[in-house]
Design a protein around this motif. Structure first.
Motif, PDB file in Angstrom:
ATOM      1  N   VAL A   5      48.293  24.287  56.841  1.00 40.24           N
ATOM      2  CA  VAL A   5      47.296  24.597  55.825  1.00 40.24           C
ATOM      3  C   VAL A   5      47.553  23.715  54.619  1.00 40.24           C
ATOM      4  N   CYS A   6      46.484  23.210  54.037  1.00 36.43           N
ATOM      5  CA  CYS A   6      46.614  22.412  52.815  1.00 36.43           C
ATOM      6  C   CYS A   6      45.490  22.842  51.868  1.00 36.43           C
ATOM      7  N   CYS A   7      45.853  23.135  50.628  1.00 36.37           N
ATOM      8  CA  CYS A   7      44.841  23.597  49.679  1.00 36.37           C
ATOM      9  C   CYS A   7      44.771  22.682  48.463  1.00 36.37           C
ATOM     10  N   PRO A   8      43.591  22.561  47.856  1.00 41.66           N
ATOM     11  CA  PRO A   8      43.402  21.694  46.698  1.00 41.66           C
ATOM     12  C   PRO A   8      43.690  22.418  45.385  1.00 41.66           C
ATOM     13  N   GLN A   9      43.663  21.652  44.307  1.00 41.24           N
ATOM     14  CA  GLN A   9      43.707  22.240  42.972  1.00 41.24           C
ATOM     15  C   GLN A   9      42.318  22.739  42.607  1.00 41.24           C
ATOM     16  N   GLN A  10      42.185  24.024  42.414  1.00 41.67           N
ATOM     17  CA  GLN A  10      40.900  24.583  42.017  1.00 41.67           C
ATOM     18  C   GLN A  10      40.743  24.501  40.499  1.00 41.67           C
ATOM     19  N   VAL A  11      39.514  24.269  40.064  1.00 40.26           N
ATOM     20  CA  VAL A  11      39.211  24.240  38.639  1.00 40.26           C
ATOM     21  C   VAL A  11      37.956  25.060  38.391  1.00 40.26           C
ATOM     22  N   TYR A  12      37.796  25.498  37.144  1.00 48.12           N
ATOM     23  CA  TYR A  12      36.575  26.185  36.734  1.00 48.12           C
ATOM     24  C   TYR A  12      35.475  25.156  36.487  1.00 48.12           C
ATOM     25  N   PRO A  13      34.232  25.602  36.295  1.00 45.74           N
ATOM     26  CA  PRO A  13      33.142  24.644  36.052  1.00 45.74           C
ATOM     27  C   PRO A  13      33.372  23.707  34.869  1.00 45.74           C
ATOM     28  N   ASN A  14      34.173  24.145  33.879  1.00 45.14           N
ATOM     29  CA  ASN A  14      34.483  23.259  32.743  1.00 45.14           C
ATOM     30  C   ASN A  14      35.700  22.383  33.002  1.00 45.14           C
ATOM     31  N   ASN A  15      36.141  22.367  34.281  1.00 41.22           N
ATOM     32  CA  ASN A  15      37.275  21.554  34.738  1.00 41.22           C
ATOM     33  C   ASN A  15      38.627  22.045  34.235  1.00 41.22           C
ATOM     34  N   SER A  16      38.687  23.259  33.732  1.00 38.16           N
ATOM     35  CA  SER A  16      39.982  23.816  33.330  1.00 38.16           C
ATOM     36  C   SER A  16      40.720  24.353  34.552  1.00 38.16           C
ATOM     37  N   TYR A  17      42.017  24.484  34.403  1.00 39.12           N
ATOM     38  CA  TYR A  17      42.914  24.869  35.495  1.00 39.12           C
ATOM     39  C   TYR A  17      42.586  26.250  36.048  1.00 39.12           C
ATOM     40  N   HIS A  35      33.548  28.625  41.414  1.00 38.93           N
ATOM     41  CA  HIS A  35      32.940  29.639  40.549  1.00 38.93           C
ATOM     42  C   HIS A  35      33.619  30.974  40.855  1.00 38.93           C
ATOM     43  N   ARG A  36      34.853  31.118  40.429  1.00 33.97           N
ATOM     44  CA  ARG A  36      35.635  32.302  40.821  1.00 33.97           C
ATOM     45  C   ARG A  36      34.953  33.599  40.411  1.00 33.97           C
ATOM     46  N   GLY A  37      34.882  34.520  41.378  1.00 32.10           N
ATOM     47  CA  GLY A  37      34.338  35.841  41.110  1.00 32.10           C
ATOM     48  C   GLY A  37      32.834  35.959  41.216  1.00 32.10           C
ATOM     49  N   SER A  38      32.159  34.850  41.488  1.00 31.34           N
ATOM     50  CA  SER A  38      30.693  34.892  41.495  1.00 31.34           C
ATOM     51  C   SER A  38      30.137  35.777  42.600  1.00 31.34           C
ATOM     52  N   SER A  39      30.902  35.953  43.667  1.00 30.83           N
ATOM     53  CA  SER A  39      30.426  36.791  44.771  1.00 30.83           C
ATOM     54  C   SER A  39      30.918  38.227  44.672  1.00 30.83           C
ATOM     55  N   THR A  40      31.718  38.533  43.620  1.00 28.96           N
ATOM     56  CA  THR A  40      32.270  39.887  43.488  1.00 28.96           C
ATOM     57  C   THR A  40      32.125  40.431  42.076  1.00 28.96           C
ATOM     58  N   GLY A  41      31.079  40.019  41.378  1.00 32.62           N
ATOM     59  CA  GLY A  41      30.821  40.619  40.080  1.00 32.62           C
ATOM     60  C   GLY A  41      30.958  39.696  38.900  1.00 32.62           C
ATOM     61  N   GLY A  42      31.292  38.436  39.121  1.00 33.43           N
ATOM     62  CA  GLY A  42      31.375  37.483  38.024  1.00 33.43           C
ATOM     63  C   GLY A  42      32.663  37.619  37.240  1.00 33.43           C
ATOM     64  N   GLU A  43      32.588  37.316  35.939  1.00 36.55           N
ATOM     65  CA  GLU A  43      33.792  37.312  35.103  1.00 36.55           C
ATOM     66  C   GLU A  43      34.389  38.700  34.973  1.00 36.55           C
ATOM     67  N   LEU A  44      33.534  39.723  35.012  1.00 39.38           N
ATOM     68  CA  LEU A  44      34.013  41.103  34.927  1.00 39.38           C
ATOM     69  C   LEU A  44      33.865  41.749  36.299  1.00 39.38           C
ATOM     70  N   PRO A  45      34.961  41.914  37.042  1.00 37.78           N
ATOM     71  CA  PRO A  45      34.866  42.420  38.411  1.00 37.78           C
ATOM     72  C   PRO A  45      34.484  43.896  38.442  1.00 37.78           C
ATOM     73  N   SER A  46      33.941  44.306  39.557  1.00 37.72           N
ATOM     74  CA  SER A  46      33.588  45.710  39.741  1.00 37.72           C
ATOM     75  C   SER A  46      34.801  46.489  40.234  1.00 37.72           C
ATOM     76  N   ILE A  47      34.759  47.803  40.011  1.00 37.01           N
ATOM     77  CA  ILE A  47      35.828  48.662  40.515  1.00 37.01           C
ATOM     78  C   ILE A  47      35.926  48.540  42.037  1.00 37.01           C
ATOM     79  N   LYS A  48      34.756  48.434  42.695  1.00 38.25           N
ATOM     80  CA  LYS A  48      34.738  48.321  44.153  1.00 38.25           C
ATOM     81  C   LYS A  48      35.490  47.082  44.619  1.00 38.25           C
ATOM     82  N   SER A  49      35.249  45.928  43.970  1.00 38.62           N
ATOM     83  CA  SER A  49      35.923  44.697  44.386  1.00 38.62           C
ATOM     84  C   SER A  49      37.421  44.777  44.104  1.00 38.62           C
ATOM     85  N   LEU A  50      37.806  45.418  43.000  1.00 35.52           N
ATOM     86  CA  LEU A  50      39.225  45.569  42.688  1.00 35.52           C
ATOM     87  C   LEU A  50      39.917  46.495  43.687  1.00 35.52           C
TER      88      LEU A  50
END
Length: 325
Positions: free
Chosen positions: A122-134, A233-248
């Motif tokens: 397995v090999c994984c890349p460096q993920q960044v946010y849309p603003n290119n932050s870590y 786009h981390r979290g976009s499929s599970t509630g966005g920046e503020l996650p739901s109780i269900k996803s947690l």
């Protein structure tokens, strides 16, 4: 011996999983086909988990060359990946969420590092946010190890150092990690099949953790390649920046499931206790920033929800009843 100039990178198949993410998936495919990747693409396979939007229609219209697997029911992320891998033919396959976007040479940089050693599964890349932050791209296995790394703030300090290195454009070498984040993984297909793929009992979350655990048990390796950049786009499929109780709940229950599967039930309660203390720690640290900054305020709320989820699960484990977990 083949010289570096004679070396030709093999094809890479792509498996992308979608569930009601038609717009994100189209952006993902745009980035895949419109940015230079430095390799020849093999099959591009889209597995749709019975979406209610027009994912399949859009892919047929805009990318008719893709292989589309439309599942009649939502069988979870791990199960969908396994279905997609059945159509893969190349020796290396990139598995990804729909909420990612490829940067220039994401795949060639990833493949180049993956092929440096035959033990790399397995090999994984460096993920960044849309603003290119870590964005953190790998983790420790659930249990005492992970929770102690969090509560000691070693994860936070490492993320800070890596973020600074990324901003400054400093060269970072590839290194092995416990497990790679599942938003984007390059996997060796032969080893994937040898290990019977993802465990479909993990409906969502921790399926990549479980797979990487089995990779290490089989004497293979998981590699992090920071030279390869992938936007997520981390979290976009599970509630966005503020996650739901269900996803947690799904997240922490998947960690408990991982520990139960691997005979580490004794670590469940200590893990939850430590994580509760960790979230209290974060709430104290981030209290003042949350008063003046919206992003910090959302993060603070997220920590509150995570703490409540851990407390709820802990209570249900210590005082079980017929109606609780």
């Amino acid at each position: 011996m083949m010289s570096e100039s004679q070396y030709k990178m093999p094809k890479v198949d792509i498996v992308l999983i979608s569930y009601n993410t038609q717009n994100l998936l189209l952006k993902c495919l745009h980035s895949l086909f419109l940015t230079p990747q430095g390799i020849e693409l093999g099959n591009v396979i889209i597995v749709d988990n019975a979406s209610s939007d027009k994912t399949i229609e859009n892919i047929k219209a805009y990318y008719p060359g893709c292989i589309i697997i439309g599942l009649p029911n939502n069988i979870g992320y791990a199960g969908a990946v396994n279905e997609g891998m059945k159509k893969a033919k190349s020796s290396w396959v990139f598995i990804g969420n729909a909420d990612i976007e490829f940067r220039n040479f994401t795949l060639s940089n990833l493949l180049q590092q993956a092929e440096l050693h035959t033990q790399n599964a397995v090999c994984c890349p460096q993920q960044v946010y849309p603003n290119n932050s870590y964005q953190r791209s790998w983790g420790y296995f659930p249990g005492l190890s992970e929770s102690l790394h969090y509560v000691s703030l070693s994860v936070a300090f490492d993320s800070l150092l890596q973020s600074i290195s990324l901003k400054l454009g400093l060269h970072r070498k590839s290194y092995t990690v416990p497990y790679a984040d599942g938003a984007g993984l390059l996997v060796n297909r032969a080893i994937f099949n040898q290990l019977d793929g993802f465990d479909a009992n993990f409906f969502f979350y921790s399926e990549e953790c479980d797979y990487c655990y089995r990779v290490w048990q089989a004497q293979y390796a998981v590699l992090f390649a920071p030279s390869s950049i992938l936007m997520h786009h981390r979290g976009s499929s599970t509630g966005g920046e503020l996650p739901s109780i269900k996803s947690l709940e799904m997240l922490f229950k998947s960690k408990i499931q991982f520990l139960e599967k691997n005979g580490k039930q004794s670590q469940i309660v200590p893990m939850l206790l430590i994580m509760i203390f960790y979230y209290i720690e974060l709430l104290l640290i981030k209290f003042v920033p949350a008063l003046v900054n919206q992003h910090s305020r959302n993060a603070w709320k997220s920590h509150v929800l995570s703490m409540i989820t851990c407390i709820s699960l802990l209570i249900s484990l210590l005082f079980p009843s017929k109606n609780t977990y």
